[in-house]
Enzyme design. Structure first.
Site, mmCIF file in Angstrom:
data_model
loop_
_atom_site.group_PDB
_atom_site.id
_atom_site.type_symbol
_atom_site.label_atom_id
_atom_site.label_comp_id
_atom_site.label_asym_id
_atom_site.label_seq_id
_atom_site.Cartn_x
_atom_site.Cartn_y
_atom_site.Cartn_z
ATOM 1 N N GLY A 20 -7.044 8.639 6.830
ATOM 2 C CA GLY A 20 -6.190 7.467 6.937
ATOM 3 C C GLY A 20 -5.018 7.659 7.885
ATOM 4 O O GLY A 20 -4.669 8.775 8.277
ATOM 5 N N ALA A 23 -2.061 9.534 6.019
ATOM 6 C CA ALA A 23 -2.508 10.871 5.620
ATOM 7 C C ALA A 23 -2.685 11.781 6.823
ATOM 8 O O ALA A 23 -2.386 12.984 6.759
ATOM 9 C CB ALA A 23 -3.815 10.774 4.839
ATOM 10 N N THR A 92 -2.616 10.080 -1.028
ATOM 11 C CA THR A 92 -2.401 8.862 -0.249
ATOM 12 C C THR A 92 -3.582 7.908 -0.340
ATOM 13 O O THR A 92 -3.437 6.730 -0.037
ATOM 14 C CB THR A 92 -2.187 9.187 1.245
ATOM 15 N N LYS A 168 -1.285 -1.619 -6.451
ATOM 16 C CA LYS A 168 -0.259 -0.595 -6.245
ATOM 17 C C LYS A 168 0.657 -0.483 -7.469
ATOM 18 O O LYS A 168 1.036 0.622 -7.879
ATOM 19 C CB LYS A 168 0.574 -0.906 -4.998
ATOM 20 N N PRO A 191 6.677 3.304 0.458
ATOM 21 C CA PRO A 191 7.006 2.898 1.834
ATOM 22 C C PRO A 191 6.972 1.387 2.003
ATOM 23 O O PRO A 191 6.269 0.669 1.268
ATOM 24 C CB PRO A 191 5.897 3.548 2.671
#
Length: 350
Positions: A20, A23, A92, A168, A191
């Site tokens: 990703g 990552a 992540t 999330k 983030p």
């Protein structure tokens, strides 16, 4: 006891979802600092491509400390082997689909159950700390008001809770419950919208917005905005949270200034004037966006955020982690420059 005095050359770190955007940058910074990095991939066949991609941005000696393991968030196989011998885990990996997914429950289940698989394997292996990548999607959509802080939580049942925001929020909640139950040392990074330089041709939803703007996919500019942060600074925050004793049991928002989309477009126009004709120029009304959202899943994700100030405070990360971020303009323009350099955005015909 977790300390900041580890000799990186003796320490192995598992980075999940290493293919990703974020990552990859985390892995690069860890390798540059001397750590041994093990990256998990859903399909091990991608390891050669990821190895080449990271190798293009670091030196040969660093690559010798990079290895891969196959493990899928949707299954148990591979996670025990993935964490074996690792001092730290940076998790992540999480699905981030564009627009509204067809199966909201499947998205949430993959994210939440996958995180719990990783945390359980880490706990059983006795790792020093897990750093989980969450998002301001888990802070900005509840009863609070801007600037949002780590004290705020998204309401999964609220009108602004898209399937991604729910995934999330519910994943982070479940991670905290698990960590408290078993005594796992956990830190969480939240983030904002992550932009910055690409490491390869694959890009996610955030840089995808810049791609859409630079290729003329927007016919107008909705009254919609977000906080911007550079991927390199988000990676740095994860590593700081990994080693700082004060990060234990803490969540940290890492984000910069809030931009209305028209402000971001203005920055792109100033940095890349030759693409100006492709960039949208006029704003479109909320009513038009709502009408488009009836058939456009991308528009549907922002309907409840039109005219919403969703700015955040990164004061805690700055205070506890001594974290600092580069100018947001640099992140925005780096995304666009990467897309151009990689041939993903072509110059307009003269």
């Amino acid at each position: 006891m977790n300390t900041a005095k580890d000799d990186p050359t003796t320490v192995a770190v598992l980075v999940t979802g290493i293919g990703g955007f974020l990552a990859g940058h985390i892995a690069l910074q860890l390798l540059e600092q001397g750590y041994r990095v093990r990256g998990s991939l859903r399909l091990i066949g991608r390891s050669d491509a990821v190895h080449r991609q990271l190798g293009a941005h670091t030196h040969k000696d660093a690559l010798e400390r990079l290895s891969f393991v196959q493990a899928d968030l949707d299954g148990e196989d591979g996670w025990t082997a993935a964490v074996e011998g690792c001092s730290y885990v940076i998790h992540t990996a999480s699905p981030f689909p564009p627009g509204f997914p067809e199966d909201e429950d499947a998205l949430i289940q993959t994210a939440r159950d996958g995180a719990l698989r990783v945390l359980d394997a880490a706990h059983r292996a006795g790792v020093k700390r897990v750093v989980l990548t969450s998002s301001i999607a888990a802070t900005n959509h509840g009863d609070g008001q801007a600037p949002f802080t780590e004290e705020n939580w998204t309401d999964p049942e609220g009108p602004r809770a898209t399937p991604y925001y729910k995934s999330k929020t519910l994943t982070e909640r479940a991670a905290w419950i698990f960590a408290e139950k078993v005594g796992l040392d956990l830190a969480v990074i939240n983030p904002s919208m992550i932009l910055g330089p690409l490491l390869g041709e694959n890009f996610g939803t955030s840089v995808g917005l810049v791609h859409h703007l630079m290729t003329g996919k927007f016919e107008g500019i909705p009254r919609f905005g977000f906080s911007v942060v550079d991927v390199r600074d988000v990676a740095d925050a994860h590593i700081r949270a990994m080693t700082n004793p004060a990060a234990k049991s803490q969540r940290f928002i890492v984000g910069g200034r809030f931009f209305w989309l028209k402000e971001l477009v203005a920055i792109l126009a100033a940095c890349f004037p030759e693409y100006g004709a492709r960039l949208p120029s006029g704003e479109i009304s909320d009513e038009v966006v709502k009408a488009i959202a009836q058939s456009d899943p991308d528009a549907r994700t922002i309907v409840h955020e039109l005219n919403q100030d969703l700015s955040v405070s990164a004061a805690k990360a700055q205070r506890v982690l001594n974290w600092r971020s580069r100018p947001e303009k640099e992140a925005i323009c780096a995304s666009a420059q990467s897309l151009i350099d990689l041939g993903l955005v072509r110059a307009p015909a003269i």
